[in-house]
Design an enzyme around this catalytic site. Structure first.
Site, PDB file in Angstrom:
ATOM      1  N   VAL A 101      -7.296  -1.213   6.989  1.00 52.94           N
ATOM      2  CA  VAL A 101      -7.544  -2.648   6.877  1.00 52.94           C
ATOM      3  C   VAL A 101      -6.301  -3.384   7.356  1.00 52.94           C
ATOM      4  O   VAL A 101      -5.208  -3.172   6.827  1.00 52.94           O
ATOM      5  CB  VAL A 101      -7.881  -3.043   5.418  1.00 52.94           C
ATOM      6  N   CYS A 102      -6.429  -4.222   8.375  1.00 59.53           N
ATOM      7  CA  CYS A 102      -5.321  -4.999   8.930  1.00 59.53           C
ATOM      8  C   CYS A 102      -4.185  -4.054   9.354  1.00 59.53           C
ATOM      9  O   CYS A 102      -4.362  -3.197  10.195  1.00 59.53           O
ATOM     10  CB  CYS A 102      -4.869  -6.051   7.928  1.00 59.53           C
ATOM     11  N   ALA A 103      -2.995  -4.190   8.743  1.00 56.77           N
ATOM     12  CA  ALA A 103      -1.855  -3.350   9.114  1.00 56.77           C
ATOM     13  C   ALA A 103      -2.071  -1.888   8.789  1.00 56.77           C
ATOM     14  O   ALA A 103      -1.309  -1.033   9.245  1.00 56.77           O
ATOM     15  CB  ALA A 103      -0.591  -3.859   8.418  1.00 56.77           C
ATOM     16  N   GLY A 104      -3.122  -1.571   8.032  1.00 54.74           N
ATOM     17  CA  GLY A 104      -3.449  -0.174   7.784  1.00 54.74           C
ATOM     18  C   GLY A 104      -3.679   0.596   9.063  1.00 54.74           C
ATOM     19  O   GLY A 104      -3.517   1.823   9.100  1.00 54.74           O
TER      20      GLY A 104
END
Length: 303
Positions: A101-104
């Site tokens: 998720v996002c920066a994941g």
């Protein structure tokens, strides 16, 4: 019982964790067997929003039915050790699914899971993701992208969309719809939808009647939607629904539907579809109407 393992990295965003966690928790409440597990290098994990989280430091034994979710964080931060990245790679190699998720997405990239795959992240850091992982194909302005059991998303609220997508893949759209309704999520958005779309730009009003009409148009914008159907949805006259819709959004229901169609067609064309194919996919019988609309709005030349 399938496990959903959240890898918590310091300076994590709460909603990146809470959104997907709520989806799978609600799915469990509705009879689907999920157990949520939170792991990190240390028990106490700081969040950007100031509320600390508690995680376990030992990973459970995983099998192919389990999911690993890596929520986003605000960097730069101390990343997991090499052993954690190896664990992510091993889970995928044995048939497991991972979601960033996002920066994941960065953590999945460091694990080597983005090479040769389509992926995305928040629109403000897409260029950085492409620079860090030149072997990846970064899809611009998408809510989420799934490629060979590696799913990445724009972050924040789109983590909910990713989790609903994964539920739909595993249990069918009806199960995902049940969870979305329980969570009072307006609609399960397609991953190809733009991150900053018409659906967001005209949802800041507080007229619930108009929201119901928009829900219908958002989910069926490729169909012919007569004003009489919208009026029945709104439980008012055709004249009233037009007036309320214009007051809330600044446009008529038909104009709103047309922009949704055009927005979706533009996305398809940028991904390689011909104008003819895009026109059919968004509900036009032939491409002439789409060409006229694109010319009127200054869109790129047709193929």
């Amino acid at each position: 019982m399938a496990r959903v393992v959240f890898l918590l990295i310091p300076s994590i965003h709460l909603l990146d964790v809470a959104g997907p966690a709520q989806v799978f928790s609600t799915a469990a409440d509705l009879g689907h067997t999920y157990k949520l597990v939170y792991v990190s290098a240390e028990q106490d994990v700081a969040t950007v929003q100031g509320l600390p989280l508690r995680a376990q430091t030992q990973w459970p034994e995983l099998d192919a039915d389990d999911l690993i979710v890596v929520p986003g964080w605000r960097g730069p931060v101390r990343m997991p050790d090499a052993g954690t990245f190896a664990r992510l790679r091993d889970h995928h190699a044995t048939g497991g699914t991972l979601a960033g998720v996002c920066a994941g997405a960065d953590a999945l990239g460091r694990a080597g899971l983005l090479d040769g795959r389509r992926c995305t992240t928040h629109h403000t850091v897409q260029d950085e993701l492409a620079r860090l992982y030149p072997k990846a194909h970064v899809v611009r302005d998408a809510l989420y992208v799934a490629d060979e059991r590696v799913v990445t998303s724009a972050g924040v609220a789109s983590g909910i969309d990713v989790a609903l997508h994964l539920l739909s893949v595993r249990h069918g759209p009806r199960a995902a719809g049940q969870v979305a309704r329980t969570m009072v999520v307006h609609a399960h958005r397609d991953g190809a939808a733009r991150q900053i779309s018409m659906m967001f730009r005209h949802r800041s009003h507080v007229d619930e009647t108009v929201h119901r009409v928009q829900d219908l148009i958002d989910t069926r914008f490729t169909e012919r939607l007569p004003l009489s159907l919208l009026a029945r949805t709104a439980s008012c006259s055709e004249r009233t629904v037009t007036r309320l819709f214009r007051d809330a959004t600044g446009m008529t229901p038909l104009a709103y539907q047309t922009v949704l169609r055009l927005e979706r067609a533009e996305h398809l064309i940028t991904q390689g579809a011909t104008t003819e194919t895009a026109a059919r996919d968004v509900g036009y019988e032939d491409a002439r109407m789409l060409r006229r609309l694109r010319a009127r709005t200054g869109a790129r030349a047709t193929r």
